[in-house]
Design a protein around this motif. Sequence first.
Motif, PDB file in Angstrom:
ATOM      1  N   LEU A 196       0.820  -1.206   0.000  1.00 24.00           N
ATOM      2  CA  LEU A 196       0.000   0.000   0.000  1.00 24.00           C
ATOM      3  C   LEU A 196       0.860   1.265   0.000  1.00 24.00           C
ATOM      4  O   LEU A 196       0.468   2.288  -0.574  1.00 24.00           O
ATOM      5  CB  LEU A 196      -0.916   0.001   1.228  1.00 24.00           C
ATOM      6  CG  LEU A 196      -2.046  -1.042   1.199  1.00 24.00           C
ATOM      7  CD1 LEU A 196      -2.689  -1.168   2.567  1.00 24.00           C
ATOM      8  CD2 LEU A 196      -3.089  -0.668   0.150  1.00 24.00           C
ATOM      9  N   ALA A 197       2.030   1.199   0.616  1.00 25.05           N
ATOM     10  CA  ALA A 197       2.926   2.348   0.615  1.00 25.05           C
ATOM     11  C   ALA A 197       3.429   2.661  -0.786  1.00 25.05           C
ATOM     12  O   ALA A 197       3.762   3.804  -1.100  1.00 25.05           O
ATOM     13  CB  ALA A 197       4.110   2.087   1.541  1.00 25.05           C
ATOM     14  N   ILE A 198       3.457   1.656  -1.643  1.00 24.17           N
ATOM     15  CA  ILE A 198       3.968   1.835  -3.002  1.00 24.17           C
ATOM     16  C   ILE A 198       2.836   2.045  -4.014  1.00 24.17           C
ATOM     17  O   ILE A 198       2.917   2.894  -4.901  1.00 24.17           O
ATOM     18  CB  ILE A 198       4.810   0.616  -3.421  1.00 24.17           C
ATOM     19  CG1 ILE A 198       6.036   0.500  -2.507  1.00 24.17           C
ATOM     20  CG2 ILE A 198       5.245   0.720  -4.874  1.00 24.17           C
ATOM     21  CD1 ILE A 198       6.797  -0.810  -2.669  1.00 24.17           C
ATOM     22  N   LYS A 199       1.738   1.294  -3.834  1.00 20.01           N
ATOM     23  CA  LYS A 199       0.719   1.249  -4.888  1.00 20.01           C
ATOM     24  C   LYS A 199      -0.665   1.719  -4.467  1.00 20.01           C
ATOM     25  O   LYS A 199      -1.626   1.526  -5.189  1.00 20.01           O
ATOM     26  CB  LYS A 199       0.600  -0.186  -5.408  1.00 20.01           C
ATOM     27  CG  LYS A 199       1.864  -0.734  -6.041  1.00 20.01           C
ATOM     28  CD  LYS A 199       1.652  -2.144  -6.559  1.00 20.01           C
ATOM     29  CE  LYS A 199       2.893  -2.696  -7.226  1.00 20.01           C
ATOM     30  NZ  LYS A 199       2.686  -4.092  -7.718  1.00 20.01           N
ATOM     31  N   ALA A 200      -0.794   2.326  -3.319  1.00 23.40           N
ATOM     32  CA  ALA A 200      -2.118   2.759  -2.870  1.00 23.40           C
ATOM     33  C   ALA A 200      -2.721   3.735  -3.870  1.00 23.40           C
ATOM     34  O   ALA A 200      -2.017   4.591  -4.419  1.00 23.40           O
ATOM     35  CB  ALA A 200      -2.031   3.407  -1.499  1.00 23.40           C
ATOM     36  N   PRO A 201      -4.038   3.639  -4.119  1.00 23.13           N
ATOM     37  CA  PRO A 201      -4.663   4.470  -5.146  1.00 23.13           C
ATOM     38  C   PRO A 201      -4.861   5.926  -4.751  1.00 23.13           C
ATOM     39  O   PRO A 201      -5.080   6.767  -5.608  1.00 23.13           O
ATOM     40  CB  PRO A 201      -6.017   3.784  -5.366  1.00 23.13           C
ATOM     41  CG  PRO A 201      -6.313   3.114  -4.064  1.00 23.13           C
ATOM     42  CD  PRO A 201      -4.990   2.678  -3.529  1.00 23.13           C
ATOM     43  N   THR A 202      -4.795   6.242  -3.463  1.00 26.44           N
ATOM     44  CA  THR A 202      -4.994   7.623  -3.019  1.00 26.44           C
ATOM     45  C   THR A 202      -3.868   8.025  -2.087  1.00 26.44           C
ATOM     46  O   THR A 202      -3.306   7.192  -1.368  1.00 26.44           O
ATOM     47  CB  THR A 202      -6.340   7.782  -2.277  1.00 26.44           C
ATOM     48  OG1 THR A 202      -6.327   6.964  -1.104  1.00 26.44           O
ATOM     49  CG2 THR A 202      -7.506   7.366  -3.172  1.00 26.44           C
ATOM     50  N   PRO A 203      -3.534   9.319  -2.064  1.00 23.31           N
ATOM     51  CA  PRO A 203      -2.456   9.780  -1.175  1.00 23.31           C
ATOM     52  C   PRO A 203      -2.721   9.477   0.299  1.00 23.31           C
ATOM     53  O   PRO A 203      -1.797   9.091   1.020  1.00 23.31           O
ATOM     54  CB  PRO A 203      -2.407  11.285  -1.432  1.00 23.31           C
ATOM     55  CG  PRO A 203      -2.947  11.453  -2.811  1.00 23.31           C
ATOM     56  CD  PRO A 203      -4.007  10.403  -2.954  1.00 23.31           C
ATOM     57  N   SER A 204      -3.955   9.645   0.752  1.00 29.04           N
ATOM     58  CA  SER A 204      -4.220   9.440   2.178  1.00 29.04           C
ATOM     59  C   SER A 204      -3.946   8.004   2.598  1.00 29.04           C
ATOM     60  O   SER A 204      -3.376   7.757   3.677  1.00 29.04           O
ATOM     61  CB  SER A 204      -5.663   9.823   2.511  1.00 29.04           C
ATOM     62  OG  SER A 204      -6.587   9.002   1.812  1.00 29.04           O
ATOM     63  N   ILE A 205      -4.335   7.051   1.759  1.00 28.49           N
ATOM     64  CA  ILE A 205      -4.063   5.641   2.063  1.00 28.49           C
ATOM     65  C   ILE A 205      -2.560   5.385   2.030  1.00 28.49           C
ATOM     66  O   ILE A 205      -2.008   4.695   2.906  1.00 28.49           O
ATOM     67  CB  ILE A 205      -4.787   4.718   1.069  1.00 28.49           C
ATOM     68  CG1 ILE A 205      -6.308   4.855   1.219  1.00 28.49           C
ATOM     69  CG2 ILE A 205      -4.365   3.271   1.276  1.00 28.49           C
ATOM     70  CD1 ILE A 205      -6.856   4.400   2.542  1.00 28.49           C
TER      71      ILE A 205
END
Length: 346
Positions: free
Chosen positions: A231-240
């Motif tokens: 998720l740190a690399i590929k999360a779809p939104t900045p907040s995530i």
Amino acid sequence: MKPPRLPHLFAMALLAWPSVAVSQSDFVRLQRYEFGRDRSAWDAMDEKIRNPLQRERDDAERALINLLIARDSSMDAKILACRGLRYVAGRDGINTLLSVIRDQRLSGEACLALQEKMSPDINPTLRDALPIVENALKGQIMVTLGRRQDQKAVAAIGSIARGIQEPGIRESAIRALGQIGGKAALDALSGLSLGPRYEALRQRSLIQAAVKALSGRDTDQTAGLAALRRLAIKAPTPSIRFTAIYEWAKHDPDQRLPLCRQALSSREDALLPIAPKLLGLLEVTDARALYADDFPDLSTAAKILLVELWNPSHRNEDRIRSLSLDASLDENLRAAASRAVDRIQE
């Protein structure tokens, strides 16, 4: 499908007599209560529930059980009985609450009362009830299983998320999986493909499940860190993405400095908003390095941020002073450095 586990009928019959600590007239007043009416009898019951003496609490539990199972009790009285049992229920009270989890009007109250109770019967009974209760009751049961972090409920909750299209039920299932956490819940959430409507909630639940996994067994911990890295690399939104980066750094001390450096030097300062929280996780000796060798190669925005966060424990006072005096630098950077110089003098 076997029905939910219920207390033995003989035991229930013994509980059907009003408590000796509540007079017959008071018991009737409790039974007949309706919301908005005189609640003096229930105020007296509340005092028993809050009483530090175990004897008083035991008396309250017996009276509440009797109110909940009595046919003549109003629905409002039964609702208040469930709420009271949330605080005083022992084994008998828990069994009585379990006996009403399939009741359309009482299931939600019973589930709330059971969320933090200790009993080996609660999770199996809720799991048994989950597939066979009406859809309107599934959400609260899943929430309760989630709060209780019942790993054995993951498969059933995942199946409901995939098979029932009602938005409220799907959202409850996704949240419950996040609350349960662990490798199984992470696998279930990763395998859910329910469309854009649920994607943001699924991502948040993935982070929650990953964080909870970090306090589990070795396999759970490995799965939790792997999920946070993805998720740190590929999360779809900045907040995530920011949340995943922070949780990764928080639970993996070896990655704190590298992740902070990455945030400060990210392309177009995309990760800069999470840098202050990462800096707060660093040991002082690691933070000092950011003001020394790393500093010259950073963007102006990153330099301003670091200077704004500078304190005397980070040392490098000469650099801070020189920044405040260099007229060729960005005005905001010089202003931040001037404020930092004031902190040196303090």
